[in-house]
Design a protein around this motif. Structure first.
Motif, PDB file in Angstrom:
ATOM      1  N   THR A 184      41.653 -18.649  44.192  1.00 51.74           N
ATOM      2  CA  THR A 184      42.098 -17.992  45.425  1.00 51.74           C
ATOM      3  C   THR A 184      41.169 -18.355  46.574  1.00 51.74           C
ATOM      4  OG1 THR A 184      43.027 -16.124  44.195  1.00 51.74           O
ATOM      5  CG2 THR A 184      42.533 -15.772  46.524  1.00 51.74           C
TER       6      THR A 184
ATOM      7  N   GLU B  47      46.097 -17.535  48.514  1.00 52.93           N
ATOM      8  CA  GLU B  47      45.268 -17.156  49.668  1.00 52.93           C
ATOM      9  C   GLU B  47      45.223 -15.636  49.822  1.00 52.93           C
ATOM     10  OE1 GLU B  47      45.880 -20.957  52.672  1.00 52.93           O
ATOM     11  OE2 GLU B  47      47.215 -19.231  52.854  1.00 52.93           O
ATOM     12  N   LEU B  48      44.042 -15.130  50.170  1.00 55.34           N
ATOM     13  CA  LEU B  48      43.857 -13.705  50.416  1.00 55.34           C
ATOM     14  C   LEU B  48      43.075 -13.529  51.710  1.00 55.34           C
ATOM     15  CD1 LEU B  48      44.033 -10.730  49.548  1.00 55.34           C
ATOM     16  CD2 LEU B  48      41.896 -11.074  48.275  1.00 55.34           C
TER      17      LEU B  48
ATOM     18  N   ARG C 299      50.514 -15.725  50.580  1.00 60.01           N
ATOM     19  CA  ARG C 299      49.316 -15.158  51.201  1.00 60.01           C
ATOM     20  C   ARG C 299      49.433 -13.643  51.268  1.00 60.01           C
ATOM     21  NH1 ARG C 299      47.531 -17.495  56.933  1.00 60.01           N
ATOM     22  NH2 ARG C 299      47.093 -19.280  55.574  1.00 60.01           N
TER      23      ARG C 299
END
Length: 354
Positions: free
Chosen positions: A2, A216-217, A238
């Motif tokens: 991530t 994605e974070l 995301r």
């Protein structure tokens, strides 16, 4: 793997403050104080904001889509003003998990002023929050609002501008340094721990199965969200998590000299049902339904007590991919509550000589 992305801006706290003032019990805030803050608004705008808060929540995807220079509170309002009034509702309501069918249903509702039964059902399913659907009265309020989207868009923007002027403009100056500090400390923490531990620490004990393995974070600090978190899908691959960054010893209410975290923990512990819940959770993780059976209470009553324990940081939560919540005891928080009380009273923690 991530990828972590970072954002910061007082616009997030602007909308979170609006949410907290309309849902004070969820955050351990005194309802009378929250009502006093809302009373600064003219009666008509106050009623409009109260109605809208039943279905709008915090527009994380819309805020995320703003350019960096527009993530402060008033520039965000200017960005909202730049949208056609009829499109403001959709912008604030849209989430990353909207399907094409849900988006089309909302557009049809705004354009025609009504929705077919099929479109209503699609919207009802899409607007489920945290595993719970909108209440029937909130869903009806949404349908009525969408049928008058242009008038609502104009009136709602005016109410938000008034809220900024009479309350948040001053509040923004107080919280801005804490947002910068919260972002810096979270980034430093991310450099020395793995993602699961990072999220556990930033969220105060929440494990999100839905965030495992996502590409994605986005992590965003918030002064007003403490001690809880806000999270949402903001794009197909995301997610965003808004975490609290207010220091444990600091109160949300200006002028308060009592440590807020300690106060919430003592309040949570001063209830026999909550003590029973903690004792059961000490034996192993359980769902609200399982606890309700053991306590012989209605599930909503148990959820109410679990919310108080969550605000106090005494329980850990695992949110499954299906939206189910599994609660466990946080023993370190019990020990910390004792240490904080000893420190606040400024007394020795060792027995005195006879």
């Amino acid at each position: 793997m991530t990828t972590l992305l970072w954002e910061s801006g007082s616009a997030y706290d602007f909308f979170i403050a609006l949410y907290v003032l309309h849902h004070p019990q969820e955050f351990g805030v005194r309802p009378t104080w929250a009502a006093g803050m809302r009373s600064r608004l003219p009666a008509g705008q106050r009623a409009l904001l109260e109605m809208a808060q039943t279905f709008l929540g915090v527009p994380l995807p819309w805020l995320h889509g703003l350019p960096a220079e527009a993530k402060a509170a008033y520039p965000a309002l200017q960005a909202l003003a730049a949208l056609p009034p009829a499109q403001r509702l959709k912008a604030l309501l849209w989430r990353g998990d909207f399907t094409p069918a849900a988006e089309q249903a909302l557009e049809h509702l705004i354009a025609r002023g009504e929705a077919t039964p099929e479109e209503r059902e699609v919207l009802r399913e899409t607007l489920t929050r945290r595993g719970r659907p909108l209440r029937p009265e909130a869903f009806q309020a949404l349908l009525r609002t969408a049928a008058q989207a242009e008038a609502f868009g104009s009136a709602y923007l005016e109410a938000l501008e008034t809220f900024w002027r009479v309350f948040f403009c001053e509040e923004e100056a107080r919280l801005r340094p804490w947002l910068a500090r919260g972002l810096e400390e979270a980034q430093a923490l991310a450099r020395r721990t793995d993602l699961p531990n990072l999220l556990d620490l930033l969220s105060g004990g929440v494990h999100f199965e839905a965030l495992e393995g996502i590409p994605e974070l986005v992590l965003v600090p918030s002064y007003w969200s403490t001690p809880l978190v806000f999270y949402s899908r903001v794009a197909p691959e995301r997610w965003m998590l808004v975490f609290g960054c207010r220091p444990p010893q600091q109160s949300l209410l200006p002028g308060e000299d009592l440590p807020e975290t300690l106060l919430n923990r003592l309040k949570a512990l001063a209830d026999p049902t909550r003590l029973h819940i903690l004792r059961y959770l000490a034996q192993g993780p359980q769902t609200p339904t399982q606890l309700a059976r053991r306590l012989r209470l209605r599930a909503p009553t148990v959820v109410h007590h679990l919310q108080a324990l969550r605000v106090a940081g005494l329980v850990q939560i695992t949110i499954t991919r299906e939206g189910e919540r599994l609660y466990a005891l946080r023993p370190e928080a019990i020990r910390q509550a004792h240490a904080d009380l000893v420190a606040f009273l400024n007394v020795s923690d060792t027995p005195s000589e006879p």
